[in-house]
Design a protein around this motif. Structure first.
Motif, PDB file in Angstrom:
ATOM      1  N   VAL A 197      51.268  27.448  40.620  1.00  0.00           N
ATOM      2  CA  VAL A 197      52.366  28.183  41.261  1.00  0.00           C
ATOM      3  C   VAL A 197      52.143  29.671  41.019  1.00  0.00           C
ATOM      4  O   VAL A 197      51.372  30.076  40.152  1.00  0.00           O
ATOM      5  CB  VAL A 197      53.743  27.746  40.703  1.00  0.00           C
ATOM      6  N   SER A 198      52.832  30.490  41.787  1.00  0.00           N
ATOM      7  CA  SER A 198      52.604  31.934  41.760  1.00  0.00           C
ATOM      8  C   SER A 198      52.927  32.566  40.408  1.00  0.00           C
ATOM      9  O   SER A 198      52.406  33.624  40.077  1.00  0.00           O
ATOM     10  CB  SER A 198      53.430  32.621  42.851  1.00  0.00           C
ATOM     11  N   SER A 199      53.789  31.921  39.617  1.00  0.00           N
ATOM     12  CA  SER A 199      54.158  32.498  38.324  1.00  0.00           C
ATOM     13  C   SER A 199      53.029  32.398  37.297  1.00  0.00           C
ATOM     14  O   SER A 199      53.049  33.075  36.280  1.00  0.00           O
ATOM     15  CB  SER A 199      55.402  31.795  37.774  1.00  0.00           C
ATOM     16  N   LEU A 200      52.044  31.545  37.558  1.00  0.00           N
ATOM     17  CA  LEU A 200      50.912  31.406  36.646  1.00  0.00           C
ATOM     18  C   LEU A 200      49.889  32.502  36.919  1.00  0.00           C
ATOM     19  O   LEU A 200      49.663  32.885  38.068  1.00  0.00           O
ATOM     20  CB  LEU A 200      50.251  30.030  36.824  1.00  0.00           C
ATOM     21  N   GLU A 201      49.276  33.001  35.863  1.00  0.00           N
ATOM     22  CA  GLU A 201      48.315  34.091  35.996  1.00  0.00           C
ATOM     23  C   GLU A 201      46.894  33.572  35.821  1.00  0.00           C
ATOM     24  O   GLU A 201      46.521  33.124  34.737  1.00  0.00           O
ATOM     25  CB  GLU A 201      48.602  35.175  34.952  1.00  0.00           C
ATOM     26  N   ILE A 202      46.108  33.624  36.907  1.00  0.00           N
ATOM     27  CA  ILE A 202      44.718  33.185  36.861  1.00  0.00           C
ATOM     28  C   ILE A 202      43.838  34.425  36.842  1.00  0.00           C
ATOM     29  O   ILE A 202      43.761  35.168  37.827  1.00  0.00           O
ATOM     30  CB  ILE A 202      44.380  32.290  38.067  1.00  0.00           C
ATOM     31  N   SER A 203      43.200  34.666  35.707  1.00  0.00           N
ATOM     32  CA  SER A 203      42.376  35.860  35.560  1.00  0.00           C
ATOM     33  C   SER A 203      40.887  35.550  35.597  1.00  0.00           C
ATOM     34  O   SER A 203      40.068  36.435  35.839  1.00  0.00           O
ATOM     35  CB  SER A 203      42.708  36.590  34.244  1.00  0.00           C
ATOM     36  N   ASP A 204      40.519  34.276  35.351  1.00  0.00           N
ATOM     37  CA  ASP A 204      39.111  33.893  35.347  1.00  0.00           C
ATOM     38  C   ASP A 204      38.487  34.173  36.710  1.00  0.00           C
ATOM     39  O   ASP A 204      39.004  33.759  37.758  1.00  0.00           O
ATOM     40  CB  ASP A 204      38.990  32.406  35.015  1.00  0.00           C
ATOM     41  N   SER A 205      37.375  34.876  36.706  1.00  0.00           N
ATOM     42  CA  SER A 205      36.739  35.314  37.948  1.00  0.00           C
ATOM     43  C   SER A 205      36.328  34.152  38.842  1.00  0.00           C
ATOM     44  O   SER A 205      36.515  34.187  40.064  1.00  0.00           O
ATOM     45  CB  SER A 205      35.512  36.174  37.623  1.00  0.00           C
ATOM     46  N   PHE A 206      35.779  33.102  38.249  1.00  0.00           N
ATOM     47  CA  PHE A 206      35.341  31.954  39.048  1.00  0.00           C
ATOM     48  C   PHE A 206      36.526  31.233  39.680  1.00  0.00           C
ATOM     49  O   PHE A 206      36.489  30.838  40.847  1.00  0.00           O
ATOM     50  CB  PHE A 206      34.531  30.983  38.184  1.00  0.00           C
ATOM     51  N   SER A 207      37.586  31.056  38.910  1.00  0.00           N
ATOM     52  CA  SER A 207      38.779  30.393  39.438  1.00  0.00           C
ATOM     53  C   SER A 207      39.413  31.221  40.552  1.00  0.00           C
ATOM     54  O   SER A 207      39.870  30.678  41.562  1.00  0.00           O
ATOM     55  CB  SER A 207      39.793  30.150  38.315  1.00  0.00           C
ATOM     56  N   LYS A 208      39.449  32.531  40.360  1.00  0.00           N
ATOM     57  CA  LYS A 208      39.999  33.402  41.400  1.00  0.00           C
ATOM     58  C   LYS A 208      39.176  33.299  42.685  1.00  0.00           C
ATOM     59  O   LYS A 208      39.715  33.324  43.792  1.00  0.00           O
ATOM     60  CB  LYS A 208      40.034  34.848  40.906  1.00  0.00           C
ATOM     61  N   SER A 209      37.855  33.175  42.534  1.00  0.00           N
ATOM     62  CA  SER A 209      36.993  33.028  43.699  1.00  0.00           C
ATOM     63  C   SER A 209      37.308  31.734  44.440  1.00  0.00           C
ATOM     64  O   SER A 209      37.387  31.710  45.676  1.00  0.00           O
ATOM     65  CB  SER A 209      35.522  33.044  43.261  1.00  0.00           C
ATOM     66  N   ILE A 210      37.504  30.643  43.690  1.00  0.00           N
ATOM     67  CA  ILE A 210      37.864  29.354  44.296  1.00  0.00           C
ATOM     68  C   ILE A 210      39.180  29.486  45.050  1.00  0.00           C
ATOM     69  O   ILE A 210      39.331  29.000  46.180  1.00  0.00           O
ATOM     70  CB  ILE A 210      38.002  28.262  43.219  1.00  0.00           C
ATOM     71  N   MET A 211      40.158  30.161  44.441  1.00  0.00           N
ATOM     72  CA  MET A 211      41.466  30.325  45.074  1.00  0.00           C
ATOM     73  C   MET A 211      41.359  31.099  46.386  1.00  0.00           C
ATOM     74  O   MET A 211      42.112  30.842  47.332  1.00  0.00           O
ATOM     75  CB  MET A 211      42.421  31.037  44.111  1.00  0.00           C
ATOM     76  N   THR A 212      40.413  32.025  46.459  1.00  0.00           N
ATOM     77  CA  THR A 212      40.207  32.780  47.702  1.00  0.00           C
ATOM     78  C   THR A 212      39.794  31.847  48.834  1.00  0.00           C
ATOM     79  O   THR A 212      40.311  31.937  49.956  1.00  0.00           O
ATOM     80  CB  THR A 212      39.128  33.862  47.503  1.00  0.00           C
ATOM     81  N   TYR A 213      38.871  30.936  48.552  1.00  0.00           N
ATOM     82  CA  TYR A 213      38.444  29.975  49.573  1.00  0.00           C
ATOM     83  C   TYR A 213      39.592  29.048  49.964  1.00  0.00           C
ATOM     84  O   TYR A 213      39.736  28.689  51.138  1.00  0.00           O
ATOM     85  CB  TYR A 213      37.251  29.156  49.065  1.00  0.00           C
ATOM     86  N   LEU A 214      40.398  28.665  48.979  1.00  0.00           N
ATOM     87  CA  LEU A 214      41.564  27.825  49.270  1.00  0.00           C
ATOM     88  C   LEU A 214      42.527  28.544  50.200  1.00  0.00           C
ATOM     89  O   LEU A 214      43.004  27.982  51.196  1.00  0.00           O
ATOM     90  CB  LEU A 214      42.281  27.456  47.975  1.00  0.00           C
ATOM     91  N   ASP A 215      42.829  29.793  49.867  1.00  0.00           N
ATOM     92  CA  ASP A 215      43.779  30.576  50.664  1.00  0.00           C
ATOM     93  C   ASP A 215      43.282  30.787  52.095  1.00  0.00           C
ATOM     94  O   ASP A 215      44.067  30.799  53.043  1.00  0.00           O
ATOM     95  CB  ASP A 215      44.033  31.932  49.994  1.00  0.00           C
ATOM     96  N   GLU A 216      41.956  30.935  52.246  1.00  0.00           N
ATOM     97  CA  GLU A 216      41.376  31.165  53.569  1.00  0.00           C
ATOM     98  C   GLU A 216      41.203  29.869  54.361  1.00  0.00           C
ATOM     99  O   GLU A 216      40.932  29.904  55.561  1.00  0.00           O
ATOM    100  CB  GLU A 216      40.014  31.843  53.431  1.00  0.00           C
ATOM    101  N   GLY A 217      41.332  28.734  53.696  1.00  0.00           N
ATOM    102  CA  GLY A 217      41.097  27.455  54.361  1.00  0.00           C
ATOM    103  C   GLY A 217      39.619  27.159  54.554  1.00  0.00           C
ATOM    104  O   GLY A 217      39.255  26.293  55.355  1.00  0.00           O
ATOM    105  N   ASN A 218      38.776  27.853  53.795  1.00  0.00           N
ATOM    106  CA  ASN A 218      37.332  27.648  53.906  1.00  0.00           C
ATOM    107  C   ASN A 218      36.842  26.710  52.807  1.00  0.00           C
ATOM    108  O   ASN A 218      36.223  27.137  51.831  1.00  0.00           O
ATOM    109  CB  ASN A 218      36.591  28.995  53.823  1.00  0.00           C
ATOM    110  N   PHE A 219      37.158  25.435  52.960  1.00  0.00           N
ATOM    111  CA  PHE A 219      36.707  24.471  51.963  1.00  0.00           C
ATOM    112  C   PHE A 219      36.489  23.100  52.594  1.00  0.00           C
ATOM    113  O   PHE A 219      37.083  22.760  53.626  1.00  0.00           O
ATOM    114  CB  PHE A 219      37.678  24.370  50.790  1.00  0.00           C
TER     115      PHE A 219
END
Length: 492
Positions: free
Chosen positions: A417-439
């Motif tokens: 959920v948005s209240s959680l803070e994800i700072s790990d670079s690899f996890s943030k990269s994964i989240m970018t693909y999720l948000d874009e629907g590129n998976f």
């Protein structure tokens, strides 16, 4: 003996028995041991610390058993499950492993538990993330969401080109075609051997190499890290990418048809073409790697060596997932902080794809899915089952998800959920693909494991990686046997 004395003795005896019973109850509770089998060796230390923290907070002793990094967990799990002290919580790798534990009656259906708080947690797992072969039952709580691709260190790109171009180059690599990627890899290989201010074009954009090697580029021995001794790295994961051309999910793969198996011929041809391409440009800890016996030597090209090669800047790309973030951080936290993913590029054409995607979309996407689930052992005592549910509920408190799953395990929660803070670079990269629907997904977990481990990976290791070159005839024979093997193993 007087009546009053008899009564007194009886009362004293009753009090002693009450005290003994009370003491026995406390001892029973204090002697409860919650055993947990953790299949993620990458977070073994952090997982054990979490269990220790839970014990301190609750008084319940927790014993965690974690496998080693890169180790196949299933044989160790079987041994644990058949021991005198089996785990109450154990890991299941999706539909690949579920049938074994269902057939033996070892896995609890979470849709029928009476523990109200845990039943609520189980019911709120999204349908698309449930461990179920029929959509009705539910046999596990997702550990996390994982994704994988080619890891790339932005500093390495800066040292090959310059800081001003690095961000744009990585952006172009994320969405470029397979042919562009091949050209890029070839250009980097030429630069490693003979540095010059040569140009390379990605997506129509021309980029110029630094005239002289600088920074991390001085360390390069090759373009790709490759764990040739680890069949799962080029078996499970590389094969999974290609299965996505025909199958949308593990559920689809579990119900694969004979016609769909035939449609996998071209993807498997492309898979072999890509393995041949990647293993032409391998880098090692000390020198470049070549196809031959050395490439399957665990002391030179094993799991740990491939991770070390990437962290040390010996290679540009490592095909791995965000689960490896903890290991890379231990070697060099700076590398982990500035790295991200680009897709595993494949020689895909539109006519190969039967799922509605385009080749362009496919080579801009990475696999993202739930790889592991926490299952409850149906054969342990009711007391242990309840303790297991309490433990998983504690793990899923928001503050504990943040502290352990995100901060310590470097994982992406399945219910982030948005209240959680994800700072790990690899996890943030994964989240970018999720948000874009590129998976894409994980169909390999829906086909028999012996197929992609034995018919694919083992034969690639034994018949191809050890040889300097392969003929088209050999590849065709390999594909024919792989198709026949899948039909036999699925009864199609």
């Amino acid at each position: 003996m007087g009546k009053k004395k008899l009564v007194s003795i009886f009362i004293m005896f009753a009090l002693v028995m009450c005290l003994f019973a009370g003491g026995k109850g406390d001892t029973a509770k204090g002697s409860l041991v919650l055993r947990v089998f953790n299949a993620k060796g990458e977070n073994a230390v952090e997982f054990e610390q979490m269990c220790n923290d839970y014990s301190k907070e609750t008084g319940i002793k927790v014993e965690a058993f974690s496998v080693g990094s890169g180790t196949t967990a299933i044989e160790l799990l079987r041994a644990q499950m058949s021991s005198k002290t089996p785990p109450a919580i154990f890991s299941i790798r999706g539909l690949t492993e579920l049938p074994e534990w269902k057939e033996s009656g070892s896995v609890l259906d979470l849709s029928n538990v009476k523990h109200q708080a845990f039943a609520k947690l189980a019911s709120e797992i999204p349908e698309s993330m449930r461990l179920s072969s029929d959509g009705k039952e539910s046999f596990g709580v997702p550990f996390n969401v994982e994704g994988y691709g080619y890891m790339v260190d932005s500093q390495m790109i800066s040292d090959l080109f310059d800081n001003a171009q690095s961000v744009k180059i990585i952006k172009d690599l994320r969405t470029c075609s397979y042919n562009d990627f091949v050209s890029f890899v070839s250009a980097v290989d030429s630069y490693i051997k003979n540095p010059s201010a040569a140009k390379v074009t990605i997506k129509g954009n021309a980029y110029t190499f630094n005239a002289q090697k600088t920074g991390r580029a001085k360390n390069l021995t090759g373009v790709f890290a490759f764990a040739g001794s680890e069949k799962w790295t080029y078996g499970d994961h590389s094969v999974n990418v290609m299965l996505n051309l025909v199958l949308k999910s593990a559920g689809d793969a579990n119900a694969i048809t004979s016609a769909q198996i035939e449609q996998l011929r071209a993807p498997l041809q492309a898979y072999m073409k890509n393995i041949q391409f990647v293993t032409t440009y391998v880098g090692g800890l000390e020198e470049s790697g070549k196809r031959g016996r050395d490439l399957i030597n665990s002391a030179k090209f094993g799991y740990d060596q491939s991770v070390q090669a990437f962290a040390d800047g010996k290679v540009v790309f490592l095909q791995q997932g965000n689960w490896i973030s903890v290991n890379i951080e231990k070697i060099d936290p700076n590398v982990g902080a500035r790295s991200s993913f680009i897709p595993v590029k494949m020689p895909v054409t539109n006519d190969m794809i039967k799922t509605g995607m385009t080749a362009e979309k496919f080579n801009s996407s990475i696999p993202i899915y739930v790889p592991n689930f926490y299952a409850l052992n149906a054969k342990v005592s009711a007391e242990e089952q309840e303790a297991a549910m309490d433990f998983l509920l504690w793990m899923h408190k928001p503050e504990n998800v943040q502290k352990y799953v995100i901060n310590d395990f470097k994982a992406i929660p399945y219910n982030a959920v948005s209240s959680l803070e994800i700072s790990d670079s690899f996890s943030k990269s994964i989240m970018t693909y999720l948000d874009e629907g590129n998976f894409i997904s994980n169909p390999y977990m829906g086909v028999p494991k012996p197929w992609y481990r034995d018919d694919i990976a083992a034969k690639v290791m034994e018949n191809f990686l050890i040889k300097a070159d392969w003929s088209d005839k050999e590849i065709n024979t390999f594909v024919d046997e792989a198709i026949a093997g899948l039909k036999a193993k699925t009864g199609k």
